[in-house]
Design an enzyme around this catalytic site. Structure first.
Site, PDB file in Angstrom:
ATOM      1  CG  ASP A  95      -0.218  -0.117   2.550  1.00  0.00           C
ATOM      2  OD1 ASP A  95       0.665  -0.991   2.664  1.00  0.00           O
ATOM      3  OD2 ASP A  95      -0.529   0.668   3.462  1.00  0.00           O
ATOM      4  CD  GLU A 158       3.836   0.579   7.175  1.00  0.00           C
ATOM      5  OE1 GLU A 158       4.439   0.859   8.223  1.00  0.00           O
ATOM      6  OE2 GLU A 158       3.577   1.451   6.316  1.00  0.00           O
TER       7      GLU A 158
HETATM    8 ZN   LIG Z   1       6.674   2.378   4.317  1.00  0.00          ZN
END
Ligand SMILES: [Zn+2]
Length: 406
Positions: A95, A158
């Site tokens: 992401d 994340e």
């Molecule tokens: Zn990162």
């Protein structure tokens, strides 16, 4: 070492493919639904194909359900090189953050541009560079006839806390006793920092209620903005002094930080005393201190300032992340990374702690050792983000060497 020379020439021979693959990946937006994107589905499909094209066929998936994402899935993809009871994992995230202010970009953030040894595009450095480096490092090791117990993982979510990413995997027993982790998601330009510790973080929300009134008659109201400001400055100074201890491992900020940050706008006109106020503290706290202690100080002071000013001051947790015990400097993964960086990058690495948070904290919380290392120009989340191609190749060499010694 003979094998290092073989691996280096193998990685170097992939340079053109690595640049093309990183560019192809940048073309596929991978922004989480909470930030207005569709999620990582398309990028995940692309990476599964790329793994297979490169002969990495031992693929396992941990698809986290998410109704807001494309096809209801937040993918987490694992490619295993060899088999073993204990594995060495490399965790990079698929992401990216959104583009931010588009006007600050010199070109389309999703159309890769290669110029002067740099590849520009959103997510090129954070975390595309390391992700592609790990994939081609794995290929180099396989091409050299090795089959170490290494797993490379591409995770989702994340940037917004990892609930649908590495935490989802950990909760489904993806990891086994004895596993160790490299998280190539933070580093400096020399590539000589190996992160083994992170600070706790606390985002606290402070909501103050007073009584709105005309600015010419302050005594008929309670100025929430003023009460909040008095509380804010006192509390900031108080926390900095009470939790002022330092730890030299955390460089360049060896102490905890307590910064008032976001503040909501209040009244429209100058001649109105605001009846409400809302602001936030961003606190990064050394692992030796407890978040709960900081929070109870904030609440106690809110009571005192509420009584003093007549306003009601409420403090609550907007978001928090508790720091795990640092990974010891003499943990196998820390030493292996140190050794490979020294040999292949020609620098003497040092161990550091950081104020940010990575996937490493999540595995450390579960008792696994993790080293965070990569070579980065600090372009994460910036406009005109780029990956320095030299770093892409050099980091892949280091990873290949670490894999081969596993
Ligand atoms: Zn990162």
């Amino acid at each position: 070492m003979e094998i290092d020379a073989k691996l280096i020439s193998s990685v170097d021979s992939f340079e053109k493919d690595m640049i093309r693959s990183l560019g192809d990946m940048v073309r596929i937006p991978s922004i989480s639904p909470e930030s207005g994107g569709e999620g990582e589905y398309d990028r995940g499909e692309f990476l599964v194909s790329l793994l297979k094209e490169n002969g990495l066929t031992g693929i396992n998936r941990f698809d986290a359900p998410d109704r807001k994402a494309k096809h209801g899935i937040r993918p987490n993809i694992v490619a295993s090189i060899g088999k073993g009871k204990k594995s060495l994992w490399v965790i990079s995230h698929m992401d990216t953050v959104p583009v931010g202010d588009r006007k600050l970009w010199n070109h389309d953030p999703f159309e890769p541009v290669v110029r002067n040894g740099k590849l520009y595009g959103r997510g090129s450095e954070d975390n595309g560079q390391s992700l592609i480096a790990s994939l081609y490092a794995a290929r180099a090791v396989v091409d050299c006839g090795l089959a170490p117990a290494v797993k490379i993982a591409f995770v989702s979510d994340e940037e917004l806390g990892s609930a649908k990413g590495i935490t989802y995997m950990a909760d489904r027993n993806a990891f086994s006793k004895g596993d160790e982790f490299i998280v190539p998601d933070s580093g400096n330009e020399k590539g000589d920092e190996i992160e083994i510790a992170e600070k706790s973080s606390l985002w606290a929300r402070v909501r103050t209620t007073g009584r709105q009134t005309h600015a010419s008659r302050p005594s008929s109201g309670i100025n929430a903005g003023l009460a909040a400001s008095r509380y804010m400055t006192f509390t900031t100074d108080y926390l900095y002094s009470k939790y002022g201890a330092t730890d030299a491992l955390f460089d360049p900020v060896p102490h905890s930080t307590f910064e008032p940050t976001k503040r909501l706008s209040n009244v429209e006109n100058v001649n109105t005393i605001p009846g409400t106020d809302e602001f936030y503290f961003d606190c990064r706290i050394l692992p030796t201190f407890r978040i709960s202690d900081v929070l109870s100080d904030m609440k106690r002071l809110a009571g005192i300032f509420g009584e003093k000013t007549g306003a009601e001051i409420k403090v609550d947790v907007f978001k928090k992340s508790i720091a795990a015990e640092p990974t010891p400097r003499d943990a196998g993964i820390a030493l292996k990374t140190h050794d490979a960086v020294r040999r292949l990058r020609g620098v003497v690495p040092h161990f550091v702690g950081i104020g940010g948070g990575t996937c490493a904290n999540i595995v450390r919380m579960r008792g696994f050792p993790a080293a965070v290392w990569s070579t980065e120009c600090g372009m994460a989340h910036q406009p005109n983000e780029f990956s320095l191609i030299g770093n892409l190749i050099a980091d892949a060499r280091v990873m290949a060497s670490i894999f081969s010694s596993t």
